[in-house]
Scaffold this motif. Structure first.
Motif, PDB file in Angstrom:
ATOM      1  N   GLU C 348       0.863  -1.186   0.000  1.00 26.17           N
ATOM      2  CA  GLU C 348       0.000   0.000   0.000  1.00 26.17           C
ATOM      3  C   GLU C 348       0.894   1.228   0.000  1.00 26.17           C
ATOM      4  O   GLU C 348       2.069   1.160   0.342  1.00 26.17           O
ATOM      5  CB  GLU C 348      -0.912  -0.028   1.250  1.00 26.17           C
ATOM      6  N   ARG C 350      -0.894   4.496   0.575  1.00 28.91           N
ATOM      7  CA  ARG C 350      -1.659   5.586   1.198  1.00 28.91           C
ATOM      8  C   ARG C 350      -1.616   5.498   2.717  1.00 28.91           C
ATOM      9  O   ARG C 350      -1.984   4.485   3.294  1.00 28.91           O
ATOM     10  CB  ARG C 350      -3.128   5.515   0.765  1.00 28.91           C
ATOM     11  N   GLU C 376      -1.258   5.565  -7.736  1.00 24.15           N
ATOM     12  CA  GLU C 376      -2.525   4.892  -8.029  1.00 24.15           C
ATOM     13  C   GLU C 376      -2.463   4.167  -9.359  1.00 24.15           C
ATOM     14  O   GLU C 376      -2.836   2.994  -9.482  1.00 24.15           O
ATOM     15  CB  GLU C 376      -3.663   5.922  -8.071  1.00 24.15           C
ATOM     16  N   ALA C 381      -2.063   0.759  -4.692  1.00 20.93           N
ATOM     17  CA  ALA C 381      -3.125   0.818  -3.693  1.00 20.93           C
ATOM     18  C   ALA C 381      -3.784  -0.548  -3.665  1.00 20.93           C
ATOM     19  O   ALA C 381      -4.753  -0.803  -4.367  1.00 20.93           O
ATOM     20  CB  ALA C 381      -4.127   1.895  -4.076  1.00 20.93           C
ATOM     21  N   SER C 384      -4.687  -1.728   2.625  1.00 19.05           N
ATOM     22  CA  SER C 384      -4.755  -0.435   3.293  1.00 19.05           C
ATOM     23  C   SER C 384      -3.682  -0.443   4.361  1.00 19.05           C
ATOM     24  O   SER C 384      -3.311  -1.499   4.888  1.00 19.05           O
ATOM     25  CB  SER C 384      -6.131  -0.208   3.911  1.00 19.05           C
ATOM     26  N   GLU C 386      -3.804   0.478   7.266  1.00 17.46           N
ATOM     27  CA  GLU C 386      -4.328  -0.001   8.540  1.00 17.46           C
ATOM     28  C   GLU C 386      -4.265  -1.532   8.639  1.00 17.46           C
ATOM     29  O   GLU C 386      -3.823  -2.070   9.645  1.00 17.46           O
ATOM     30  CB  GLU C 386      -5.764   0.487   8.691  1.00 17.46           C
ATOM     31  N   GLU C 387      -4.693  -2.173   7.562  1.00 16.08           N
ATOM     32  CA  GLU C 387      -4.652  -3.653   7.566  1.00 16.08           C
ATOM     33  C   GLU C 387      -3.233  -4.178   7.714  1.00 16.08           C
ATOM     34  O   GLU C 387      -2.977  -5.121   8.461  1.00 16.08           O
ATOM     35  CB  GLU C 387      -5.216  -4.190   6.251  1.00 16.08           C
TER      36      GLU C 387
END
Ligand SMILES: Cc1cc2nc3c(=O)[nH]c(=O)nc-3n(C[C@H](O)[C@H](O)[C@H](O)COP(=O)(O)O)c2cc1C
Ligand code: SF4
Ligand code: SF4
Ligand code: SF4
Ligand code: FES
Lengths: 169, 423, 552
Positions: C348, C350, C376, C381, C384, C386-387
C-alpha cells in the motif's frame, strides 16, 4: 469599539451608498461623513469604513492618503487653508501667511497651534483667485485678505466651525 | 460686442432658486429639447460649434455622438466640476449662482444621448456650491424636472452630487471617473479607456465641464446658428474667462470666443493695477504656456491660442506686470504639479518633483551652473511619455518660462538673486 | 490573428497579444518593469515605450495590442533615449547602494541601467527619505521603500492572485510609498511571490536575505513535492560555498512558469518547504541493528541484511508501505520487486494524514504528496495501511518495509502504529530524514530527497512532470530507484537500471496510463497521463474515438 456610526449616521451611510451603482463609489462621501463624525480618519476609522463597505482596508488607506481633505490626525477647532498658488502668491500670500501665523500663534508655519484651536494648511489653488490672496476657514472662503481682514476674521471666530448656510438668502 | 450667455443672469437675486430661474425662462429649453428627436438635439449641439470648456476644447456634440446608440450597458453623464487648474474659478460661479442652468443642460444632454443617471463631481472645497447644487437638484426633483417621466416626456434622469476630496488630478476625466468609483484618482490609459467607450463603472460615459453643459440650454433655446455666429469659426459662442493677477478688476468675464487678449485686460478687467505694463499672461490656466506682452493681440479661442504657441485650456487668465519674477512664477507652478502628480507614471512622478527642486534651488540662489539646462532637459523628458496630460501640462509651461525668460533664470544662477523685484 | 512587423520581421500573433509579447516572438526584448504577464496591466513605469509608425507619440508595449499591419520599432534612437530618460527618472530618488543590496545581480534597475542607461551622473540630488528601510512587513518579506519603483506589481499580485490585498501605494506623487496597512502584515499563503515579481530590491525574501549573492547560485528545474498540485519550480543551490548559509546547499526555490499548473506562482508552504534537504535530520549512512543498537554499516552490509530478512519472509508475511512522495520510476520498481518478483500482497502507499491538509481554490491541494496519482496508476493501492499495520501488530508479518512515511505522526491510530512498529520482527526504513518511525527500524537505508534525484511525479490532474538532480545525494544516501535496484541484485535478481529514463521507458510500456510518454515528450512542462501523440490523435478524431480513448 469606540469607532462606530451612531444609528442615525448609519442611516445616512445607507442612504449614501444607495445612491451609487456600486458600493465602493460611495467611498469618498462616506469618508467625508466619517470625518464629520470622528473628526479625522484614523486607521481604526479606515478599518471601520472598510468593514462597512466590504473593502480591503488598504484600499481605504490608499484613498485617505491620496486626497488632501481627509485629516489623518486630529485637526484644530478651525481648519484654515491658505492658498499659496500663483494668483495668491502674486498678490502677497506669503506676507499674509506670516501675519496669519503670528495671529493664531503658529510657530513653524503650518500644522496645529499649541492650544489646539487652529490647523493651518498651505494649499494649492482653491479656485477663488479673484479674491487673492485668499483662504478657507472651515467651510467658508475669505478674500482678498489683508492683515486687518485676517485679524477681523480670526477675532470673529467662535469655538464652532464656520458653516456655509445656503438658506440665509 | 458684449454678449453674455451663461453668466447673463448671475446677478439676479436668488437666480439659483428654481422659481426665479423659471421666471427668467429657465427650463423652457428643456421643454423644447424634449419635443425634439434626441439625435436632433445632438445635431443642434454639433452645429453650434460648442466646444468643451474644461480644457481641451473638444466639440461637445461630437463627443456626445461617440456614445454607442445600442448598448446593453447603462450610460452615464459625469459633470466635471473639479475646477482645480490654478487660476480657474468660473465653474464656481456657475455652480453657485446658476445651478439650474447646469441641471437643465444636463437633462438635455442626457435626453440626447439616452442617459438616465448623471453625477456632478464638484471639488471638495466648494462646500457652499455643493450645498447649493444639492438644493437645486432637490428642487428640480420635486418639480418633476428630474426623476421619472420628466415633464411628462417619459424620459427619466437621476442626478447625484458628488463631493471630491482634494486632488487636482481628479479634474482629468479618467482620474475623475476612478475617483468617482471610490479609488485614488489615477488616470486610465487611453486607449482603451476613452470614457465614451469604457467610462464610469465600465460603461459609456459623457464627461463634460460645468460651463460646457451650462451653455447647452442656450444653444437649444436660441438655435445652433445663433450660437455659432458668436465666437470664431471653429469655437462657437462665448466662454467665461476667469481673470486674476495684476489687473484692476479680477473676476469672471464672459466674452465671445476669440476676444483679443488686450481687450479682455483693458476693457473688461479695468486694465493693469497701478497702470504698470503687462509682462506675461497665462491665457488658459497654469498648464498653458505663458505669453508675453508681444502676444496681447492674440485671439482668445482654442485656435488662436494654439497658433500663439499656447492653449485655451480652462479659460483662466493670470496677468502679470513687470514687477513679477518669472523664476518665482515658474517655481511656484512647478511646485503645484509636483504636489498634484498622482504618481503612477515614472516621468511625471519623478520629473515634476525633480524640476521643482531644481527651480526652487535657482530661486533660492543655490543653483549650480548647469541647473537651467538641466531643468529644461528634465521638463522635456517628461513630455509625451505618460498616461495623462498632467506631465505635459507641467512641462509645457515650465519650458515656456525657461525659454521665454531664460535671461532671468541665468541671472538668478549667476548672481544668486533676482533683478526684477522692486523694479 | 493580426500580422505585424517588428524591427523588420513579420510575425503573426494571437489576437490581443501585446507588443512586449509579440516582440519576444521575433527575438526582440522590450524592457519593462510594471508589466507582468500574470497580472493586469498598469502601464505606469513607461519603460516599454516603442515607436509605432504613423503614431504621434511613443506607445507603451505592455498595453498596446498588436494590430494588423502595424510597423513597430523597438530600438530607434527615440526609443533608446526614452528608456534612458525613464531610467534616469527612476534613479533620481533611488539609493545608490547596489553593493549592499541583496537584489544586486537580479535587479532590473541594475540590469537595464547597464544596458540602456549609462549617462554621466546627474544624480546629485538629495533623495526623498522614506520611512521603511529594510523592515519586515510580514513573516516572509522585507520592505525597503526607498528602493521601490512603484510599479505596483506586488499590489496587483495581492489584489488579483492571493486576493488578500495587504499591500497598497499610499500618498501621492513622489511621496507615494508602498506599504502594508498600518499595524498589519503581508501574510498570505502566497506572499513569497511578491519577492519574485518585485523588479528591484524593494521586497526581499527574509528567508534568503544575505544567505548568498545570487551570482553564486546555480539552478535546476524541478517540481515542488509539497502537494499534489505539482508546481513547477527551480531549485537554486550552491555547492562551492559551504561556509555560507550554515552549509546549506539548496538556498531557495523559485516558481517556474507552467501555464497548465502554476502559471508564475508557488505557495509559501512549497517555497519554504526545502529545509529538510540540508537538515541535520538527514540520514547520511545505512544503519543496521546489531547487539541491541543501531550501527553504521556499508551499503553492501545493509543491503545484504535487508535481503536476508526479506528472503526469510514468505510473501504473506511481507508488508510494504510505499510512498506517494516517491517518483513513478521508484514506485514502478517497488511494484516490480515486491509484488511481481516477491509476490507480496500486503502493499500500500496511502497513509492518511493526521489532519486534512490546507487547500484553497487556487494552487494548494489538500493531498500533500506530489505523486498520489502516479502511485494509483502504477497500482500500489492494494490493501490499506491499517490492515498492514494490524497484521504487523498481530505479528503476522515478519518484515515491513516503510518508504519515507512517518507513521507516528499520521492519521493512523497511535496505539496501532506503536503495536505494529514494535510487533514486526524486521522493520526496514527507507527515507531521507530521521523520524519517530525510523527510530523503530532495525534497518535504515538512507535515500535522496527530490532535489537529489531524477524522475517523474504525476500531479492530481495526471500531469506527469520531471524532476532533476540539483545537488548530489547527501552523505551516502541514494535515490530510492538505485536502492531498489541494488536490493533486487542483493536478492539475486539481475536488475541493472542505469538511470530513471530507462525505468520510465519500461514503465510506459507496462502501465497503460503512461503509454506513449517519454522523457522527451514530457519536456520541461510535462504531459498528461493518457497522452495521445498528435498523429494518432488526428486519426482518432477522424474516427470520433478520441473522447473514448481519453475516458479510459
Ligand atoms: C491634468 C488635467 C486636469 C484637468 N482638470 C480639469 C478640471 O478641473 N475641470 C475640467 O472641466 N476639466 C479638466 N480637465 C479636462 C478634462 O480631462 C476633460 O477634458 C473635460 O472635463 C471634458 O469636458 P469638456 O469637453 O466639457 O471640456 C483636466 C485635464 C487634465 C489633463
Ligand atoms: S502623467 Fe502624472 S498625473 Fe498623469 S497619470 Fe501619469 S503620474 Fe499621474
Ligand atoms: S515593492 Fe517592488 S513590486 Fe512592489 S511596487 Fe515597489 S518595486 Fe514594484
Ligand atoms: S501549491 Fe503545492 S505544489 Fe504548489 S508550491 Fe504549494 S505546496 Fe508546492
Ligand atoms: S511595462 Fe509598459 S509601462 Fe511599465
Amino acid at each position: 469599539m469606540a469607532v462606530e456610526f451612531p444609528p442615525e449616521v448609519k442611516r445616512e451611510f445607507d442612504e449614501l451608498v444607495a445612491k451609487y451603482e456600486q458600493t465602493r463609489a460611495a467611498l469618498l462621501p462616506v469618508l467625508h461623513l466619517a470625518q464629520r463624525e470622528f473628526g479625522y480618519i484614523s486607521p481604526e476609522v479606515e478599518e471601520y469604513v472598510a468593514g462597512l463597505m466590504e473593502l480591503p482596508p488598504t484600499k481605504v488607506h490608499e484613498v485617505v492618503t491620496f486626497y488632501t481633505l481627509y485629516h489623518k490626525t486630529q485637526p484644530g477647532k478651525h481648519v484654515i487653508r491658505l492658498c499659496k498658488t500663483l494668483s495668491c502668491h502674486l498678490l502677497g500670500a506669503h506676507t499674509i501667511k506670516d501675519h496669519l501665523c503670528r495671529k493664531i500663534g503658529l510657530e513653524n508655519g503650518h500644522g496645529t497651534t499649541p492650544d489646539g484651536r487652529f490647523t493651518l494648511e498651505l494649499v494649492e489653488c482653491l479656485g477663488a483667485c479673484e479674491f487673492a490672496p485668499m483662504m478657507q476657514v472651515d467651510e467658508r472662503y475669505y478674500g482678498p485678505l489683508t492683515p486687518e481682514k485676517i485679524d477681523e476674521i480670526i477675532d470673529g471666530l467662535t469655538d464652532e466651525p464656520v458653516v456655509e448656510n445656503v438658506d440665509e438668502g | 460686442m458684449s454678449i453674455k450667455i451663461t453668466t447673463k443672469n448671475l446677478n439676479i437675486p436668488n437666480y439659483n432658486r428654481l422659481s426665479v430661474y423659471r421666471e427668467h425662462g429657465g427650463y423652457e429649453a428643456l421643454k423644447k429639447a424634449l419635443s425634439m428627436e434626441p439625435a436632433a438635439v445632438t445635431d443642434e449641439v454639433k452645429r453650434s460649434n460648442l466646444v468643451g470648456l474644461g480644457g481641451a476644447g473638444f466639440p461637445a456634440g461630437v463627443k456626445w455622438g461617440f456614445i454607442p446608440k445600442d448598448t446593453p450597458k447603462a450610460k452615464y453623464l459625469v459633470v466635471n466640476g473639479d475646477e482645480g487648474e490654478p487660476g480657474t474659478f468660473k465653474d464656481r460661479y456657475l455652480l453657485e449662482f446658476a445651478p439650474h442652468q447646469l441641471i437643465e443642460g444636463m437633462i438635455i444632454c442626457s435626453y440626447a444621448v439616452g442617459i438616465h443617471k448623471a453625477y456632478i463631481y464638484i471639488r471638495g472645497e466648494y462646500i457652499r456650491q455643493i450645498k447649493i447644487v444639492r438644493r437645486a437638484v432637490e428642487e428640480a426633483q420635486e418639480a418633476g424636472l428630474l426623476g421619472e417621466n420628466i415633464l411628462g416626456s417619459g424620459f427619466n434622469l437621476d442626478i447625484v452630487v458628488h463631493q471630491g476630496a482634494g486632488a487636482y488630478i481628479c479634474g482629468e476625466e479618467t482620474g475623475l471617473i476612478e475617483s468617482l468609483e471610490g479609488k485614488k484618482g489615477f488616470p486610465r490609459i487611453k486607449p482603451p479607456f476613452f470614457p465614451a467607450a469604457i467610462g464610469l463603472f465600465g460603461c459609456p460615459t459623457v464627461i463634460n465641464n460645468v460651463e460646457t453643459l451650462s451653455q447647452v440650454p442656450h444653444v437649444i433655446a436660441n438655435g445652433a446658428e445663433w450660437f455659432a455666429s458668436i465666437g470664431t469659426e471653429k469655437n462657437g459662442g462665448t466662454r467665461v474667462f476667469a481673470v486674476s493677477g495684476h489687473v484692476r478688476k479680477p473676476g469672471i468675464c464672459e466674452l465671445p470666443m476669440g476676444v483679443p487678449l488686450r481687450e479682455l485686460i483693458y476693457e473688461h478687467c479695468g486694465g493693469m493695477r497701478d497702470d504698470r505694463p503687462v509682462k506675461a499672461v497665462i491665457p488658459g490656466g497654469s498648464s498653458s504656456p505663458v505669453l508675453t506682452a508681444d502676444h496681447l493681440d492674440t485671439k482668445m479661442d482654442f485656435v488662436g491660442l494654439r497658433d500663439a504657441g499656447s492653449m485655451g485650456g480652462s479659460g483662466a487668465v493670470v496677468v502679470m506686470d513687470d514687477t513679477t519674477c518669472m523664476v518665482d512664477v515658474c517655481a511656484n507652478i512647478a511646485r503645484f504639479y509636483a504636489h498634484e502628480s498622482c504618481g503612477q507614471c515614472t516621468p511625471c512622478r519623478e520629473g515634476t518633483g525633480w524640476v521643482s527642486k531644481i527651480l526652487d534651488r535657482i530661486l533660492a540662489g543655490n543653483a549650480r551652473p548647469e541647473d537651467v539646462d538641466n531643468a529644461v532637459r528634465v521638463a522635456k523628458n517628461m513630455m509625451g511619455r505618460t498616461i495623462c496630460l498632467l506631465a505635459d501640462g507641467a512641462a509645457m509651461p515650465i519650458l515656456s518660462y525657461l525659454t521665454k525668460f531664460r535671461n532671468e533664470f541665468d541671472y538668478h544662477v549667476e548672481h544668486k538673486c533676482c533683478d526684477v523685484k522692486g523694479g | 490573428m493580426p500580422t505585424l512587423t517588428i524591427d523588420g520581421i513579420e510575425v503573426t500573433v494571437p489576437d490581443k497579444t501585446n507588443l512586449i509579447e509579440a516582440a519576444k516572438m521575433v527575438g526582440a526584448e522590450i524592457p519593462h518593469y510594471c508589466y507582468h504577464p500574470g497580472l493586469s496591466v498598469a502601464g505606469n513605469c513607461r519603460m516599454c515605450l516603442v515607436e509605432i509608425e504613423k503614431a504621434p507619440k511613443l506607445a507603451i508595449g505592455c498595453f498596446t495590442p498588436c494590430q494588423e499591419g502595424m510597423v513597430v520599432h523597438t530600438s530607434t534612437e527615440k526609443v533608446l533615449q526614452a528608456r534612458k530618460d525613464v531610467l534616469e527618472f527612476l534613479l533620481i530618488n533611488h539609493p545608490l547602494d547596489c553593493p549592499v543590496c541583496d537584489q544586486a545581480g537580479e535587479c532590473w534597475l541594475q540590469i537595464y541601467y547597464m544596458k540602456h542607461g549609462q549617462y554621466e551622473s546627474r544624480m546629485m540630488e538629495d533623495k526623498i527619505k522614506k520611512h521603511k528601510k529594510a523592515t519586515a512587513i510580514g513573516p516572509t518579506v522585507t520592505l525597503d521603500q526607498e528602493r521601490c519603483i512603484l510599479c505596483a506589481r506586488c499590489v496587483r499580485f495581492c489584489d488579483e492572485i492571493s486576493k488578500t490585498s495587504e499591500l497598497g501605494i499610499f500618498n501621492r506623487g513622489n511621496h507615494a510609498e508602498l506599504d502594508v496597512f498600518p499595524g498589519k502584515e503581508l501574510n498570505n499563503k502566497y506572499s513569497g511571490n511578491v519577492v519574485d515579481i518585485c523588479p528591484v530590491g524593494a521586497l526581499t525574501d527574509r528567508d534568503f536575505r544575505f544567505q548568498c549573492r545570487v551570482w553564486y547560485l546555480d539552478t535546476q528545474d524541478s517540481i515542488c513535492p509539497g502537494c499534489s498540485r505539482g508546481c513547477n519550480i527551480q531549485v537554486h543551490y550552491n555547492l562551492d560555498r559551504p561556509h555560507h548559509a550554515e552549509g546549506r546547499r539548496v538556498l531557495r526555490l523559485k516558481p517556474r512558469f507552467n501555464p497548465e499548473v502554476n502559471k508564475y506562482w508557488i505557495c509559501d508552504e512549497g517555497r519554504y518547504g526545502y529545509k529538510f534537504i540540508d537538515d541535520e535530520s538527514r540520514i547520511l549512512m545505512p544503519q543496521v541493528m546489531r547487539n541491541g543498537g543501531m550501527e553504521f554499516v556499508s551499503w553492501d552490509e545493509a543491503l545484504k541484511a535487508s535481503a536476508e530478512k526479506i528472503k526469510a519472509s514468505i510473501p504473506e508475511e511481507l508488508g510494504v508501505l510505499a510512498s506517494p512522495q516517491l517518483t513513478n520510476e521508484e514506485l514502478y520498481l517497488i511494484r516490480k520487486l515486491f509484488v511481481e518478483e516477491l509476490g507480496a500482497t500486503q502493499v500500500e502507499f496511502r497513509v492518511p494524514p493526521k489532519e486534512e491538509g490546507y487547500s484553497d481554490d487556487y494552487l494548494v491541494k489538500a493531498d500533500k504528496n506530489p505523486n498520489t496519482k502516479g502511485a494509483e496508476e502504477i497500482g500500489l493501492a492494494v490493501g490499506s495501511a491499517e490492515e498492514i499495520l494490524k497484521a504487523a501488530a498481530e505479528k503476522k508479518l515478519s518484515a515491513l518495509v516503510i518508504f519515507v512515511h512517518n507513521l507516528v505522526n499520521s492519521g493512523l491510530d497511535d496505539s496501532l502504529v506503536k503495536a505494529a512498529l514494535e510487533g514486526v520482527e524486521t522493520l526496514i526504513f527507507i527515507g531521507s530524514n530521521f523520524s519517530d518511525t525510523s527510530e523503530k527500524a532495525n534497518v535504515i537505508l538512507p535515500s535522496a530527497t527530490y532535489a537529489e534525484k531524477s524522475g517523474t511525479f504525476a500531479n492530481s490532474e495526471g500531469r506527469v512532470q520531471r524532476i532533476h538532480e540539483a545537488v548530489p545525494p547527501l552523505g551516502e544516501s541514494l535515490p530510492e530507484w538505485q536502492i531498489l535496484n541494488e536490493l533486487a541484485r542483493a536478492l539475486g535478481l539481475d536488475w541493472d537500471y542505469q538511470g530513471t529514463e530507462h525505468i520510465f521507458a519500461e514503465l510506459a510500456k507496462d502501465v497503460p496510463a503512461f503509454a506513449n510518454l517519454t522523457y522527451e515528450i514530457l519536456g520541461d512542462q510535462g504531459q498528461t497521463l493518457g497522452y495521445v501523440p498528435p498523429a494518432e490523435e488526428e486519426a482518432l478524431v477522424e474516427h470520433g474515438e478520441l473522447e473514448a480513448v481519453r475516458a479510459t
